[in-house]
Design a protein around this motif. Structure first.
Motif, PDB file in Angstrom:
ATOM      1  N   LEU A   1      -4.215  -9.710   7.348  1.00 45.95           N
ATOM      2  CA  LEU A   1      -5.297  -9.300   6.450  1.00 45.95           C
ATOM      3  C   LEU A   1      -5.574 -10.419   5.458  1.00 45.95           C
TER       4      LEU A   1
ATOM      5  N   LEU B   1      -5.877   4.579   2.591  1.00 40.80           N
ATOM      6  CA  LEU B   1      -5.757   3.129   2.763  1.00 40.80           C
ATOM      7  C   LEU B   1      -4.399   2.770   3.366  1.00 40.80           C
TER       8      LEU B   1
ATOM      9  N   CYS C   1       0.834  -1.210   0.000  1.00 39.94           N
ATOM     10  CA  CYS C   1       0.000   0.000   0.000  1.00 39.94           C
ATOM     11  C   CYS C   1       0.868   1.259   0.000  1.00 39.94           C
TER      12      CYS C   1
ATOM     13  N   ALA D   1      -3.628   0.672   6.735  1.00 39.21           N
ATOM     14  CA  ALA D   1      -2.748  -0.503   6.710  1.00 39.21           C
ATOM     15  C   ALA D   1      -1.621  -0.381   7.734  1.00 39.21           C
TER      16      ALA D   1
ATOM     17  N   ALA E   1      -9.678  -7.558   1.429  1.00 40.37           N
ATOM     18  CA  ALA E   1      -9.927  -6.120   1.481  1.00 40.37           C
ATOM     19  C   ALA E   1     -10.903  -5.754   0.373  1.00 40.37           C
ATOM     20  N   LYS E   2     -11.975  -5.091   0.740  1.00 41.30           N
ATOM     21  CA  LYS E   2     -12.937  -4.571  -0.224  1.00 41.30           C
ATOM     22  C   LYS E   2     -12.857  -3.052  -0.156  1.00 41.30           C
ATOM     23  N   VAL E   3     -12.329  -2.442  -1.180  1.00 45.66           N
ATOM     24  CA  VAL E   3     -12.099  -1.005  -1.181  1.00 45.66           C
ATOM     25  C   VAL E   3     -13.145  -0.369  -2.087  1.00 45.66           C
TER      26      VAL E   3
ATOM     27  N   ASP F   1     -14.813   0.995   3.154  1.00 47.86           N
ATOM     28  CA  ASP F   1     -13.913  -0.146   2.984  1.00 47.86           C
ATOM     29  C   ASP F   1     -14.196  -1.222   4.025  1.00 47.86           C
ATOM     30  N   THR F   2     -14.016  -2.465   3.593  1.00 51.42           N
ATOM     31  CA  THR F   2     -14.233  -3.611   4.478  1.00 51.42           C
ATOM     32  C   THR F   2     -12.997  -4.504   4.448  1.00 51.42           C
ATOM     33  N   PHE F   3     -12.550  -4.938   5.621  1.00 48.97           N
ATOM     34  CA  PHE F   3     -11.370  -5.799   5.725  1.00 48.97           C
ATOM     35  C   PHE F   3     -11.716  -7.025   6.576  1.00 48.97           C
TER      36      PHE F   3
END
Length: 861
Positions: free
Chosen positions: A819, A805, A701, A809, A822-824, A833-835
């Motif tokens: 992790l 992001l 990232c 991170a 990851a849905k960005v 965002d979902t992790f």
């Protein structure tokens, strides 16, 4: 010689006192014209004193032109003047003119000046309609009265009213196009936007040029406008003028745009201080939009009347039925009081607009009749079964549905027929991804749905058009689109409230029970599909199973899919991208399979994906078992999370780099980075294969942040032999001449960044947009265990900015969290965002609280 500093101080003192009057929220709206005239008079006095001091006498004339020529001056507008010189004879020396203009500036006047003879004025006006318009509004300030009178006589004689009207209306069309033909821009220009002050000025320019009148009351006397229309014009002109004047004094400069930075401050000058359910700026903007809408309607009516007066139409009216004619491509009422006598004819107007070939709009007579019949559209009108039947017939027409409903909204009929729609007309949405007001968004979504059913637009959304071709009742989707956001701004869940509204609509309009149930479902659940697609793991059979259960059957699924695509695309041009399209398409396909009567079989699904991947490998002439070394290190979750194209690509790029079974992992082995043009839209797909390490994700990232890439999606996976196999979808605004250069840059740059185990780079501090500054979103963090209580779901919501992001991170890496997904999701200028994470620190409540606090700090930085 005049004391210029004293003159400047006096001018400034009086001007600031008038500014204070403009700021007063207690002052009545129409008093703005008094103050603007006083500002112009103050400038007149100062100019006259300077003119007298310069001792020009009657050698020339000092003439106010343009907006200043109207006798009103906005706080920071230019003081436009013309030094009118006589033909031939003694000429004023240029040095004297320059000295006069300089002294005007020294006295505090922001002068816009020109120096011309009468003949030069006429020649310039003949070449440039803007100059002609400026001179049309001229008035004498000082100097030779006979010279000015002679100029006015020759100038007015030279104007061709028809040519002038044509040029100004064409200019207006181009200006409207610049503002996307809508008065509902979120940052409108209250002078230039459609429905702004310029749309009123063009009416008076045309009537002055034609000799039909100089003031609004003259239009009523000459039959171009009704007394009621003139009252409405004056009321809305006063409001727009007051908004513009207060914009100037709030910004301390000439500013005609209601930009986000100033909306709240201007709203405060009107006494708006944050009403319940609506911010102060939203209250101001709603008032502005209603005024702009009224101006747009009146502008259209009066310009059509002026055009007809200048050049009466030779077309003979053709009867459509006993109540309507077609004349010059317009629908015209047979009598001015038609709607007052027969209210049913109101909706019939728009049905005929759809059905009559060759009709492009409504005549001035029809528009005026609608405008004057607004009080007829009351509760009795809304509850009339005959009107219900007409409205449903409109939705069943094969053409013109979107145009008809837009025209109904422009003429205020839609909001009067559907009372719930009226409450969202001109309502802003400060959520950083909607770029339209609620009513315009709804009509945009309706347009998108409609285009699924039009063959000429099949190239835009081929998959959706194919599904629409097999859909039997398009009007179900039109009604769902019309109601999906209709309860915005009322407080509470707008989906639930909207479902209640549409249930009542279906009952009133006698829609069959099964169809009504589907429409209500679509309105109630219109957000669900995008939330599942963008926030949950589509490779998890339980996610698909739960969504399939919620949808129930294929018909509901298809309808929801079509509405969801139309909704996202109707939000903002910036919100939709090919990656979101793929996520929705994947969810549709997976759910369709689940609705076939059984839950997805992970084993069968994996075997199918492997077969497809092997077929793709064969097309690249890969050896038969070349993929085996890599695949032996992968488990079910990898194959469920990646599609055959990605699986084949990974195999081709990485199989030769997989260490043989039993060979220890070389932790110093250089990382393998491969990139390709994204197969699902713009940007790149990047794969990283390297020995796993705790801070790997944050380092990746960090590289993308420093290289100005935005991450759309991340799939994080660890193989059985300890290697990380992570795949990213990224985009960038930097587009080189050849994509190969961009791919080489990423492959070399990211590999180098991962090989150099130095300190993590500092997050970049990108510029925050004005919208984010004006309407910041309060950061939210949610950390909850998943249903199996083995991993944790981290959801974050915040205003978007560069490095966001990466900052998240860094927090995860600091707490040694692993992790897995990851849905960005970027929605305009908001991120959701979902992790999916795991780690021992998540087991303690104190550690959880510390993680959430640090994340909130990172989001708010």
């Amino acid at each position: 010689m005049m004391d210029i500093p004293s003159l400047r101080d006096a001018y400034r003192t009086h001007k600031l006192a008038l500014f204070d009057q403009l700021r007063s929220a207690r002052a009545p709206t129409r008093s703005v014209h008094t103050v603007l005239r006083q500002l112009a008079a103050l400038a007149d006095e100062t100019l006259t004193a300077l003119w007298t001091d310069a001792d020009f006498g009657n050698e020339a004339a000092l003439v106010a032109v343009g907006g200043f020529g109207r006798g009103e001056l906005f706080p920071y507008s230019d003081v436009d003047v013309l030094l009118l010189l006589p033909e031939g004879g003694a000429q004023i020396e240029p040095a004297r003119v320059e000295a006069f203009i300089g002294r005007c500036w020294d006295a505090g006047l922001e002068i816009g000046s020109s120096v011309r003879t009468v003949s030069e004025c006429l020649a310039e006006a003949a070449k440039d309609v803007t100059v002609q318009t400026s001179l049309l509004e001229s008035r004498l300030i000082a100097g030779d009265k006979k010279l000015y009178a002679g100029f006015r006589k020759r100038f007015l004689a030279a104007i061709d009213p028809q040519a002038f009207f044509t040029a100004k209306t064409q200019e207006m069309r181009h200006r409207h196009q610049k503002f996307e033909n809508t008065p509902y821009a979120l940052e409108p220009n209250c002078k230039e936007s459609p429905g702004g002050l310029r749309d009123l000025q063009i009416i008076l320019w045309a009537t002055k040029a034609a000799g039909f009148g100089k003031r609004w009351d003259d239009l009523a006397k000459n039959g171009l406008a009704t007394t009621f229309e003139v009252q409405q014009i004056k009321r809305n002109e006063a409001l727009l003028s007051l908004i513009r004047a207060r914009l100037h004094v709030t910004a301390n400069r000439r500013e005609d745009r209601l930009v986000f930075d100033l909306q709240t401050a201007v709203a405060a000058t009107f006494g708006y201080v944050g009403e319940s359910q609506r911010k102060a700026s939203e209250a101001l903007m709603r008032r502005y939009y209603w005024a702009a809408k009224a101006v747009s309607q009146l502008n259209q009516i009066l310009l059509l009347n002026i055009a007809d007066r200048l050049q009466p139409q030779a077309d003979q009216p053709t009867p459509i039925n006993e109540r309507f004619f077609e004349k010059g491509g317009m629908i015209e009422v047979a009598s001015d009081d038609l709607y007052l006598k027969e209210p049913h004819a109101i909706l019939e107007t728009f049905l005929l607009y759809q059905k009559t070939i060759g009709v492009t709009g409504l005549s001035a007579r029809t528009l005026r009749a609608l405008y004057n019949a607004r009080h007829v559209m009351d509760s009795k009108f809304r509850n009339d079964p005959e009107n219900h039947k007409t409205f449903m017939r409109m939705l069943l027409q094969p053409r013109g549905i979107t145009h008809a409903l837009r025209l109904m909204n422009q003429t205020s009929v839609l909001g009067r027929y559907l009372r719930v729609f009226r409450s969202i007309v001109g309502q802003m949405q400060h959520d950083l991804f909607h770029v339209y007001t609620v009513d315009q968004h709804i009509l945009m979504v309706l347009r998108n749905v409609r285009r699924f059913f039009i063959a000429e637009h099949a190239h835009e959304y081929p998959g959706c058009s194919q599904l629409a071709a097999g859909w039997d009742k398009p009007w179900i989707l039109y009604i769902a689109a019309l109601f999906h956001d209709i309860a915005k701004g009322r407080g509470g869940d707008h989906s639930t409230l909207g479902a209640r509204d549409v249930r009542r609509f279906c009952r009133q309009h006698e829609i069959a029970r099964e169809d009504a149930k589907l429409i209500e479902f679509l309105v109630a659940e219109h957000l669900v599909m995008s939330q599942v697609a963008q926030k949950q793991d589509l490779g998890d059979p339980e996610v698909i199973g739960a969504f399939a259960k919620r949808v129930g059957n294929e018909r509901y699924l298809t309808a929801l899919y079509l509405l969801t695509v139309a909704d996202i695309r109707g939000t903002s041009p910036r919100v939709w991208n090919a990656w979101k399209g793929k996520l929705l398409e994947d969810l549709y396909r997976f759910t369709l399979r689940a609705l076939g009567g059984r839950m997805p079989d992970p084993g069968a699904e994996i075997e199918a994906r492997k077969r497809d991947a092997i077929a793709q490998l064969a097309l690249h002439a890969e050896p038969l078992d070349a993929h085996k070394a890599l695949w032996d290190t992968l488990d079910v979750s990898y194959f469920m999370r990646h599609d055959p194209s990605e699986i084949a690509w990974h195999a081709r790029q990485l199989s030769y780099h997989v260490p043989p079974a039993g060979v220890p992992v070389d932790l110093h082995r250089p990382p393998i980075v491969r990139a390709r043009i994204s197969p699902v839209g713009e940007g790149l797909q990047v794969a990283v294969y390297t020995p796993d390490q705790p801070d790997l994700f944050v380092r990746i990232c960090g590289y993308f942040d420093q290289a100005s890439f935005s991450i759309l999606d991340a799939k994080v996976y660890t193989t059985s032999n300890g290697f990380a196999l992570d795949t990213f979808q990224v985009i960038t605004t930097f587009i080189p001449e050849h994509y190969r250069d961009l791919i080489n840059m990423v492959e070399a740059g990211l590999a180098k960044a991962l090989s150099e185990a130095g300190p993590l780079p500092t997050p970049s501090k990108g510029r925050v947009s004005r919208r984010v500054r004006s309407f910041p979103i309060k950061p939210r963090v949610s950390l909850l265990p998943d249903e199996k209580a083995q991993r944790w779901l981290l959801n974050i919501s915040a205003s978007d900015r560069a490095g966001l992001l990466y900052s998240v991170a860094r927090v995860l890496a600091r707490h040694h969290l692993n992790l897995q997904l990851a849905k960005v999701t970027t929605l305009g200028e908001r991120v959701e965002d979902t992790f999916l994470i795991s780690g021992p620190e998540l087991q303690g409540q104190r550690a959880q609280a510390a993680i959430e606090t640090e994340l909130l700090d990172a989001l708010a930085a």
